[in-house]
Every structure is written in structure tokens, then in C-alpha cells.
Motif scaffolding. Structure first.
Motif, PDB file in Angstrom:
ATOM      1  N   ALA A 122      -8.306   0.849  -5.766  1.00  0.00           N
ATOM      2  CA  ALA A 122      -8.463   2.210  -5.000  1.00  0.00           C
ATOM      3  C   ALA A 122      -8.251   3.395  -6.153  1.00  0.00           C
ATOM      4  O   ALA A 122      -8.723   4.540  -5.939  1.00  0.00           O
ATOM      5  CB  ALA A 122      -7.439   2.213  -3.715  1.00  0.00           C
ATOM      6  N   LEU A 123      -7.259   3.293  -7.030  1.00  0.00           N
ATOM      7  CA  LEU A 123      -6.974   4.225  -8.045  1.00  0.00           C
ATOM      8  C   LEU A 123      -7.442   4.203  -9.156  1.00  0.00           C
ATOM      9  O   LEU A 123      -7.051   4.863 -10.170  1.00  0.00           O
ATOM     10  CB  LEU A 123      -5.296   4.198  -7.871  1.00  0.00           C
ATOM     11  N   GLY A 124      -8.244   3.108  -9.511  1.00  0.00           N
ATOM     12  CA  GLY A 124      -8.821   2.690 -10.797  1.00  0.00           C
ATOM     13  C   GLY A 124      -7.918   2.376 -12.050  1.00  0.00           C
ATOM     14  O   GLY A 124      -8.140   2.453 -13.299  1.00  0.00           O
ATOM     15  N   GLN A 125      -6.713   1.650 -11.838  1.00  0.00           N
ATOM     16  CA  GLN A 125      -5.753   1.237 -12.428  1.00  0.00           C
ATOM     17  C   GLN A 125      -6.178   0.071 -13.140  1.00  0.00           C
ATOM     18  O   GLN A 125      -6.629  -0.805 -12.542  1.00  0.00           O
ATOM     19  CB  GLN A 125      -4.292   0.997 -11.945  1.00  0.00           C
ATOM     20  N   THR A 161       1.496   8.679  -2.990  1.00  0.00           N
ATOM     21  CA  THR A 161       0.818   9.234  -4.353  1.00  0.00           C
ATOM     22  C   THR A 161      -0.160  10.065  -3.907  1.00  0.00           C
ATOM     23  O   THR A 161      -0.441  11.285  -4.359  1.00  0.00           O
ATOM     24  CB  THR A 161       0.843   8.321  -5.343  1.00  0.00           C
ATOM     25  N   GLU A 162      -0.974   9.436  -2.982  1.00  0.00           N
ATOM     26  CA  GLU A 162      -2.356  10.171  -2.850  1.00  0.00           C
ATOM     27  C   GLU A 162      -2.530  10.984  -1.380  1.00  0.00           C
ATOM     28  O   GLU A 162      -3.324  12.066  -1.438  1.00  0.00           O
ATOM     29  CB  GLU A 162      -3.464   8.975  -2.383  1.00  0.00           C
ATOM     30  N   GLY A 212      -3.833  -0.764  -6.778  1.00  0.00           N
ATOM     31  CA  GLY A 212      -4.024   0.195  -7.477  1.00  0.00           C
ATOM     32  C   GLY A 212      -5.252   0.068  -8.521  1.00  0.00           C
ATOM     33  O   GLY A 212      -5.892   0.940  -8.869  1.00  0.00           O
ATOM     34  N   TRP A 213      -5.412  -1.131  -8.582  1.00  0.00           N
ATOM     35  CA  TRP A 213      -7.018  -1.523  -9.440  1.00  0.00           C
ATOM     36  C   TRP A 213      -8.004  -0.959  -8.450  1.00  0.00           C
ATOM     37  O   TRP A 213      -8.971  -0.452  -8.997  1.00  0.00           O
ATOM     38  CB  TRP A 213      -6.808  -2.781  -9.732  1.00  0.00           C
ATOM     39  N   TYR A 233       2.912   2.704  -2.134  1.00  0.00           N
ATOM     40  CA  TYR A 233       2.822   3.576  -3.241  1.00  0.00           C
ATOM     41  C   TYR A 233       1.492   4.375  -3.442  1.00  0.00           C
ATOM     42  O   TYR A 233       1.602   5.563  -3.520  1.00  0.00           O
ATOM     43  CB  TYR A 233       2.965   2.601  -4.699  1.00  0.00           C
ATOM     44  N   ALA A 234       0.296   3.746  -3.088  1.00  0.00           N
ATOM     45  CA  ALA A 234      -0.796   4.438  -3.172  1.00  0.00           C
ATOM     46  C   ALA A 234      -0.872   5.395  -2.203  1.00  0.00           C
ATOM     47  O   ALA A 234      -1.447   6.560  -2.258  1.00  0.00           O
ATOM     48  CB  ALA A 234      -1.938   3.374  -2.922  1.00  0.00           C
ATOM     49  N   SER A 292       0.833  -1.238  -0.072  1.00  0.00           N
ATOM     50  CA  SER A 292       0.118   0.040   0.046  1.00  0.00           C
ATOM     51  C   SER A 292       1.077   1.194   0.175  1.00  0.00           C
ATOM     52  O   SER A 292       0.232   2.409  -0.079  1.00  0.00           O
ATOM     53  CB  SER A 292      -0.864   0.068   1.228  1.00  0.00           C
TER      54      SER A 292
END
Length: 317
Positions: free
Chosen positions: A252-255, A22-23, A249-250, A18-19, A16
Motif C-alpha cells: 500500500a505504501l510502496g516500501q 501515518t496516512e 507497507g510494501w 502503522y499504515a 495495519s
């Protein structure tokens, strides 16, 4: 198996980072982030446990704190800034192979064909998850990535080799290492990045999560696992971190997740299971507790009153 599953929570939490970075956190402050992950968490654990190193454990804690925290965090961020995240993650995935190699001279563990197969397959699986066709290489970044993986591998094996002082639990040991690593990072952060900027409530929330969950809790269960499992088996659990990062990333971040990435996750998870269930030729380190028969499971992380009553705990509890 319960110990393996609990220890696996550490790399899952690390995924977690990275997320959250960045956020929630200020941009371009990698060493500040590394310092605020380690030092506050270490000082809190020191205050809670109220146990300080003695004798040789002063320098041992400094060495382990540098390898597992200070040097590793610094090199990790150098690699992350000079390389695409996927390349940095693949370089980090070689850690189980490096740990297996170091475990031979330092712990007497054998490197089996199964371990080599799991290690190589794990790197391949992580590569499928994170690498892109446009990935570029930078010599200094590659060197930092490999050196960071080597530092963490050496720290994992030495943590296993040295064990813990009698009567000192993994929580206190975690505090020693986080504090030592944080103190190593602090001057580097101030020299390289200057004074701490004004922080928002969102920044503080992100730093608080990284320090409490990602670092204090994560490294406590990681070091606890090292004390109860073969070092090579623990190192293989690190393959879960890039997989966790991709899933977060998929979600929570929509990747997007492609079919190739899903295949890579399956391969990486299979390698993790294969590698984490390895049993080296040398049994996990156990210390003789006064009044116990030789060979009883290590119980130094239990409260004193439980040990005094002669209660025992399984190595996989």
C-alpha cells in the motif's frame, strides 16, 4: 486449527495500524489515537451486548482492560515515538517468551524447549524484517517497549486464568476491557495532548477503521482465541503483526522488501506455526455448565437457546 486461523486475523489486522496512522490520522496524537481506538468500540459493544460486570468482575475487567488495552497502548506509543519502529517491533516480539514464563506459575503450563526455540527464533525473524543498520536505542523507549510487551503478556495469561463468568460471551468481555482501557487512556490523552483537534473526513474514516476492525473485531477474536487455546500458543500469533505491517507497507505504501526481510518473514512465520501449535500441560480452561457432564467443551459463548437444547461445539470450532 480453525480457531488458530481465526485468532490469527487479530494480529494481521493490528499490522495495519502503522499504515492507517501515518496516512489517515493527525500527526503527534498517539494517546488520542489509542483512546479513540478503545473507548468508542468498548461503548458500542456494551450497548450491543447489554451485559455489565458483576461482583469481582468489576475489578478484574479493570485490571484486564489496563493490561491489554490502556497500559499496553500507552507504552506501545511511547516506545514507537522514542525508538525506530523496527526496534519497537522487536521488543514487542518478546511477548510470547514472557507469556510462556507467566503461564508456568499462573496456568501450570510447561515451558518446553520447543516453545523457547520458537520464541527466540521468532524474535530473530522479526528483527530481520524490521531492523535497519541505523537503528538507535533509547533507554526509556526500550523500557517502555519491554514493559508494554510484559503488560500484554500478563493480560493474555490472566484472561486465560480467569476465564469468563458463566453465561457471558467473549463479545461482552471485549466490551468491558475496551471500555476500562479507554477510560484509563482518556484523562492521560487530555492532559498530555490537550483538546481534540478538528478532524477531517479522512481522519474520521481512519479512526472508524481502527475502532471497528482493528480493535472491536480484532480484540473480540483475540479474547475468543485465548478462551479456546493455550495462552502461550495465542501469544505466538502476535509475531504476525510486524510481518503484516511490512507486507502492507510494501503493497500500500510502496516500501521495498529486501531478500533479508523476506527471509525474516519466513523465519517469523515458521516460529508462529511452531509456537501456536504448542499444547501446554494444562488444558484450556473449561467450565462446568449446569446439566452437562464434567469435561464438556465450554459453551458459554453460544446463544442460550442453543445451550438449552444441549447442542455442543468443538473447542476448535
Amino acid at each position: 486449527m480453525r480457531t488458530v486461523l481465526l485468532t490469527a486475523l487479530a494480529p494481521l489486522a493490528w499490522g495495519s495500524t502503522y499504515a492507517v496512522t501515518t496516512e489517515f490520522l493527525p500527526a503527534d496524537r498517539p494517546l488520542l489515537t489509542a483512546t479513540l481506538r478503545a473507548l468508542p468500540a468498548g461503548l458500542v459493544l456494551l450497548a450491543v451486548t447489554r451485559v455489565l460486570p458483576k461482583g469481582a468482575w468489576w475489578w478484574r475487567s479493570a485490571v484486564l482492560g489496563a493490561l491489554n488495552i490502556g497500559v499496553f497502548f500507552a507504552l506501545l506509543f511511547v516506545a514507537a515515538y522514542r525508538l525506530p519502529g523496527g526496534v519497537a517491533a522487536v521488543l514487542g516480539a518478546v511477548q510470547p517468551l514472557l507469556a510462556a514464563g507467566l503461564a508456568v506459575p499462573l496456568l501450570g503450563e510447561r515451558v518446553s524447549r520447543r516453545a523457547l526455540l520458537a520464541g527466540v527464533t521468532g524474535v530473530f525473524g522479526v528483527a530481520l524484517v524490521v531492523l535497519k543498520a541505523t537503528a538507535r536505542l533509547d533507554a526509556l523507549g526500550v523500557l517502555a517497549g519491554v514493559a508494554g510487551a510484559a503488560a500484554m503478556a500478563a493480560g493474555t495469561v490472566l484472561t486465560k486464568r480467569w476465564g469468563r463468568p458463566e453465561g457471558v460471551g467473549p463479545l461482552a468481555m471485549t466490551g468491558w476491557q475496551l471500555t476500562a482501557g479507554g477510560l484509563l487512556l482518556l484523562p492521560a490523552a487530555l492532559l498530555a495532548e490537550g483538546a481534540v483537534p478538528a478532524l477531517t473526513a479522512t481522519n474520521l474514516l481512519g479512526y472508524g477503521y481502527l475502532a471497528a476492525v482493528n480493535t472491536a473485531f480484532g480484540y473480540w477474536i483475540w479474547f475468543r482465541g485465548i478462551g479456546r487455546l493455550p495462552a502461550t500458543s495465542v501469544a505466538f500469533l502476535g509475531l504476525l503483526s510486524p510481518v503484516s505491517a511490512a507486507v502492507i507497507g510494501w503493497a500500500a505504501l510502496g516500501q521495498a522488501l529486501t531478500a533479508l526481510q523476506l527471509l525474516g518473514m519466513t523465519v517469523a512465520l515458521g516460529s508462529t506455526v511452531l509456537g501456536s501449535t504448542l499444547r501446554g500441560s494444562a488444558a484450556p480452561a473449561r467450565r462446568r455448565v449446569p446439566g452437562n457432564a464434567e469435561g464438556e467443551a465450554d459453551r458459554s459463548d453460544l446463544p442460550l437457546e442453543r445451550r438449552d437444547r444441549g447442542q455442543s461445539t468443538s473447542a476448535t470450532a
